[in-house]
Design a protein around this motif. Structure first.
Motif, PDB file in Angstrom:
ATOM      1  N   LEU A  85      87.072 -13.924  53.288  1.00  0.00           N
ATOM      2  CA  LEU A  85      88.320 -13.623  52.577  1.00  0.00           C
ATOM      3  C   LEU A  85      88.639 -14.695  51.538  1.00  0.00           C
ATOM      4  N   THR A  86      88.413 -15.954  51.909  1.00  0.00           N
ATOM      5  CA  THR A  86      88.688 -17.042  50.971  1.00  0.00           C
ATOM      6  C   THR A  86      87.804 -16.938  49.741  1.00  0.00           C
ATOM      7  N   ARG A 120      86.846 -15.487  44.051  1.00  0.00           N
ATOM      8  CA  ARG A 120      86.016 -14.835  43.035  1.00  0.00           C
ATOM      9  C   ARG A 120      86.787 -13.766  42.274  1.00  0.00           C
ATOM     10  N   VAL A 121      87.657 -13.045  42.952  1.00  0.00           N
ATOM     11  CA  VAL A 121      88.457 -12.036  42.252  1.00  0.00           C
ATOM     12  C   VAL A 121      89.376 -12.701  41.244  1.00  0.00           C
ATOM     13  N   ALA A 122      89.881 -13.879  41.606  1.00  0.00           N
ATOM     14  CA  ALA A 122      90.777 -14.591  40.695  1.00  0.00           C
ATOM     15  C   ALA A 122      90.043 -15.183  39.510  1.00  0.00           C
ATOM     16  N   TYR A 172      85.485 -12.857  35.969  1.00  0.00           N
ATOM     17  CA  TYR A 172      84.231 -12.124  36.045  1.00  0.00           C
ATOM     18  C   TYR A 172      84.362 -10.811  35.282  1.00  0.00           C
ATOM     19  N   GLU A 173      83.255 -10.400  34.739  1.00  0.00           N
ATOM     20  CA  GLU A 173      83.236  -9.100  34.097  1.00  0.00           C
ATOM     21  C   GLU A 173      83.331  -8.000  35.165  1.00  0.00           C
ATOM     22  N   ASN A 174      83.844  -6.844  34.758  1.00  0.00           N
ATOM     23  CA  ASN A 174      83.974  -5.742  35.705  1.00  0.00           C
ATOM     24  C   ASN A 174      82.626  -5.321  36.285  1.00  0.00           C
ATOM     25  N   ASP A 175      81.572  -5.385  35.464  1.00  0.00           N
ATOM     26  CA  ASP A 175      80.247  -4.995  35.937  1.00  0.00           C
ATOM     27  C   ASP A 175      79.719  -5.947  36.996  1.00  0.00           C
ATOM     28  N   ASP A 176      80.237  -7.159  37.026  1.00  0.00           N
ATOM     29  CA  ASP A 176      79.758  -8.161  37.978  1.00  0.00           C
ATOM     30  C   ASP A 176      80.596  -8.201  39.247  1.00  0.00           C
ATOM     31  N   LEU A 177      81.832  -7.744  39.182  1.00  0.00           N
ATOM     32  CA  LEU A 177      82.757  -7.891  40.300  1.00  0.00           C
ATOM     33  C   LEU A 177      82.359  -7.030  41.499  1.00  0.00           C
ATOM     34  N   LEU A 178      82.042  -5.758  41.264  1.00  0.00           N
ATOM     35  CA  LEU A 178      81.748  -4.867  42.385  1.00  0.00           C
ATOM     36  C   LEU A 178      80.467  -5.253  43.130  1.00  0.00           C
ATOM     37  N   PRO A 179      79.372  -5.625  42.460  1.00  0.00           N
ATOM     38  CA  PRO A 179      78.211  -6.118  43.219  1.00  0.00           C
ATOM     39  C   PRO A 179      78.524  -7.353  44.050  1.00  0.00           C
ATOM     40  N   ARG A 180      79.367  -8.249  43.521  1.00  0.00           N
ATOM     41  CA  ARG A 180      79.754  -9.430  44.301  1.00  0.00           C
ATOM     42  C   ARG A 180      80.575  -9.010  45.526  1.00  0.00           C
ATOM     43  N   LEU A 181      81.425  -8.026  45.345  1.00  0.00           N
ATOM     44  CA  LEU A 181      82.223  -7.529  46.469  1.00  0.00           C
ATOM     45  C   LEU A 181      81.315  -6.946  47.549  1.00  0.00           C
ATOM     46  N   ALA A 182      80.312  -6.178  47.152  1.00  0.00           N
ATOM     47  CA  ALA A 182      79.373  -5.619  48.123  1.00  0.00           C
ATOM     48  C   ALA A 182      78.614  -6.717  48.863  1.00  0.00           C
ATOM     49  N   HIS A 183      78.203  -7.735  48.111  1.00  0.00           N
ATOM     50  CA  HIS A 183      77.469  -8.846  48.747  1.00  0.00           C
ATOM     51  C   HIS A 183      78.345  -9.580  49.756  1.00  0.00           C
ATOM     52  N   LEU A 184      79.598  -9.837  49.400  1.00  0.00           N
ATOM     53  CA  LEU A 184      80.504 -10.546  50.310  1.00  0.00           C
ATOM     54  C   LEU A 184      80.800  -9.713  51.561  1.00  0.00           C
ATOM     55  N   ALA A 185      80.958  -8.400  51.399  1.00  0.00           N
ATOM     56  CA  ALA A 185      81.233  -7.547  52.560  1.00  0.00           C
ATOM     57  C   ALA A 185      80.056  -7.557  53.535  1.00  0.00           C
ATOM     58  N   ALA A 186      78.837  -7.475  53.002  1.00  0.00           N
ATOM     59  CA  ALA A 186      77.665  -7.504  53.873  1.00  0.00           C
ATOM     60  C   ALA A 186      77.516  -8.848  54.564  1.00  0.00           C
ATOM     61  N   ALA A 187      77.755  -9.933  53.827  1.00  0.00           N
ATOM     62  CA  ALA A 187      77.626 -11.266  54.420  1.00  0.00           C
ATOM     63  C   ALA A 187      78.678 -11.501  55.493  1.00  0.00           C
ATOM     64  N   GLY A 188      79.866 -10.917  55.303  1.00  0.00           N
ATOM     65  CA  GLY A 188      80.951 -11.170  56.248  1.00  0.00           C
ATOM     66  C   GLY A 188      80.750 -10.532  57.604  1.00  0.00           C
ATOM     67  N   VAL A 189      80.046  -9.404  57.659  1.00  0.00           N
ATOM     68  CA  VAL A 189      79.855  -8.720  58.944  1.00  0.00           C
ATOM     69  C   VAL A 189      78.413  -8.753  59.407  1.00  0.00           C
ATOM     70  N   GLY A 190      77.548  -9.441  58.658  1.00  0.00           N
ATOM     71  CA  GLY A 190      76.152  -9.517  59.071  1.00  0.00           C
ATOM     72  C   GLY A 190      75.411  -8.208  58.925  1.00  0.00           C
ATOM     73  N   ARG A 203      73.033  -5.240  57.063  1.00  0.00           N
ATOM     74  CA  ARG A 203      71.815  -5.286  56.249  1.00  0.00           C
ATOM     75  C   ARG A 203      72.084  -4.837  54.814  1.00  0.00           C
ATOM     76  N   GLY A 204      73.259  -4.288  54.576  1.00  0.00           N
ATOM     77  CA  GLY A 204      73.612  -3.875  53.234  1.00  0.00           C
ATOM     78  C   GLY A 204      75.030  -3.352  53.193  1.00  0.00           C
ATOM     79  N   ALA A 205      75.566  -3.221  51.997  1.00  0.00           N
ATOM     80  CA  ALA A 205      76.916  -2.684  51.825  1.00  0.00           C
ATOM     81  C   ALA A 205      76.983  -1.971  50.490  1.00  0.00           C
ATOM     82  N   ARG A 206      77.856  -0.973  50.428  1.00  0.00           N
ATOM     83  CA  ARG A 206      78.002  -0.176  49.205  1.00  0.00           C
ATOM     84  C   ARG A 206      79.474  -0.043  48.872  1.00  0.00           C
ATOM     85  N   VAL A 207      79.793  -0.140  47.607  1.00  0.00           N
ATOM     86  CA  VAL A 207      81.168   0.017  47.141  1.00  0.00           C
ATOM     87  C   VAL A 207      81.288   1.361  46.433  1.00  0.00           C
ATOM     88  N   TRP A 208      82.215   2.196  46.940  1.00  0.00           N
ATOM     89  CA  TRP A 208      82.502   3.494  46.324  1.00  0.00           C
ATOM     90  C   TRP A 208      83.832   3.395  45.579  1.00  0.00           C
TER      91      TRP A 208
END
Length: 437
Positions: free
Chosen positions: A359-360, A365-367, A370-388, A390-395
């Protein structure tokens, strides 16, 4: 068996277990002034607690998942424990009480000498079948046969061994066969077999945990956490026996209480995991348990070392010295807590980030710019890392359609999904959560 019949049967078995526990409580009150037999384990009436806990866990599982054998086994263990305690308390009142000679006193004293064997083997069988009521694979079914044969031999051996009853030395076994102790080899061989089956059941838990993924992984964490608690309690009791081989009755009761509570945590953990109640908060439970244990061990060690060193340097019973040692331990509490937190995070979360760190990092990173094209992939990466994962997808919702805008890990491709109203539709991924601004 249809759902209604299974529910009625489960509640009927639970009622029987509670009735046996209530009967045991009645005889416990009647014979309270009578000292129990010497050498009895734990405190009087502890098997009533087993009947209540296993019975409640069993009826909750059996009424919701009637095909899961664990619920029915727990109910059988509850009935066995209730019958054992009712017979034991009646025997104390009828055989050792102020009015000896009551009917069936010798029979009641005989029952606890052997019935504990099938009760404990049934509890061990729950480990082998957790969490879906089936063994890990068909090859593990022979462990069930091994445990059943061992429990049968052990129960028969203890039930028929001639001589004084183990739990009531004032009585000879009314059903003993042959010379004194002639049936003990049969009982010991049965104990060895079902003890080996218990060990194999614990091994199957480890193997299943290593192979588990997703929901089953979370379920196994509940059982592993409870098993670690039980192992610690057993080690604690063993250390107490080694350091003080002849403890007083109060020490015996305290040690027995710790072991009993730890043992009862197993069916409770199974119920939480099978019913999936607050399933995904087990990481927090384990983290706090590990952190608490580390802090206690560290501070206890520091206190003992400090007390020994001060005792060696200062003679006499100086209150100021003792206060100084306690004050030093207090100063070390916060550093010990921080160190224990880092160790617990590493034990529980491994190489992935803790939820707070996720969350921190996300807020930071949201603050950022970042460009909009870069924000959503970073969000997917953080979500996957936070719960361990194997992957995450942002819809992202655009009009009445959900579009897969970004992903991380090997999830494959996904097509847009139509959206009807505000309810989240079925998505091709394992787990989905709606986020609204």
């Amino acid at each position: 068996m249809n759902a209604g019949t299974s529910r009625r049967l489960a509640w009927g078995l639970w009622t029987l277990a509670m009735a046996l526990a209530a009967t045991a409580a009645l005889f416990l009150v009647l014979g309270w002034s009578t000292p129990p037999p010497a050498g009895a384990f734990g405190f009087r009436g502890f098997s009533m607690i087993f009947a209540v806990v296993f019975g409640t866990v069993g009826v909750l599982i059996a009424t919701r998942q009637p095909r899961n054998a664990i619920g029915w086994i727990a109910l059988a263990v509850a009935i066995t424990a209730g019958f054992q305690e009712a017979a034991n308390q009646y025997a104390i009142w009828a055989v050792l009480g102020h009015e000896p000679g009551l009917p069936l006193g010798a029979f009641a004293a005989w029952v606890p000498a052997w019935i504990w064997v099938p009760a404990t083997s049934g509890a061990a069988l729950m480990l082998l079948l957790f969490p879906d009521g089936r063994p890990l694979s068909p090859r593990w079914r022979w462990v069930i046969v091994l445990g059943a044969v061992g429990a049968a031999l052990g129960a028969v051996g203890f039930a028929l061994v001639a001589g004084p009853l183990e739990n009531f030395r004032v009585l000879d076994n009314p059903f003993g066969i042959g010379a004194t102790g002639a049936m003990l080899p049969l009982a010991d061989s049965g104990q060895a077999l079902y003890g080996f089956a218990i060990i194999l059941s614990a091994v199957s838990v480890v193997v299943r945990f290593r192979r588990s993924r997703g929901v089953e992984r979370q379920q196994m964490k509940w059982l592993v956490a409870s098993g670690a608690f039980l192992a610690g309690a057993l080690v604690f009791s063993l250390v107490g026996v080694i350091t003080n081989p002849q403890p007083g009755a109060q020490v015996n009761e305290i040690v027995a209480l710790i072991v009993i509570v730890a043992f009862l945590s197993l069916p409770v953990a199974m119920a939480f995991a099978i019913l999936r109640y607050r399933l995904y908060e087990i990481d927090v439970v384990i983290r706090k348990t590990v952190m608490f244990a580390i802090v206690v061990v560290m501070l206890t060690g520091v206190f003992i070392v400090g007390a020994v060193l001060v005792g060696a340097l200062v003679s006499g019973n100086d209150t100021t010295v003792r206060v100084g040692v306690a004050f030093a331990v207090g100063l070390l509490f916060e550093p010990a807590r921080r160190l224990a937190t880092r160790i617990a995070d590493r034990v529980v979360f491994g190489g992935r980030a803790t939820p707070y760190e996720v969350l921190t990092e996300f807020s930071r990173r949201v603050a950022g710019a970042y460009e909009n094209d870069d924000l959503l992939p970073r969000l997917a990466h953080l979500a996957a890392a936070g719960v361990g994962a194997r992957g995450a997808r942002v819809w992202v919702r655009v009009g009445d359609v959900l579009h897969p805008e970004a992903s991380t890990g090997d999830l494959g491709t996904a097509a847009p999904v139509p959206l009807s109203g505000t309810e989240l539709p079925t998505l091709p991924d394992d787990h989905a959560e709606a986020v609204f601004h």
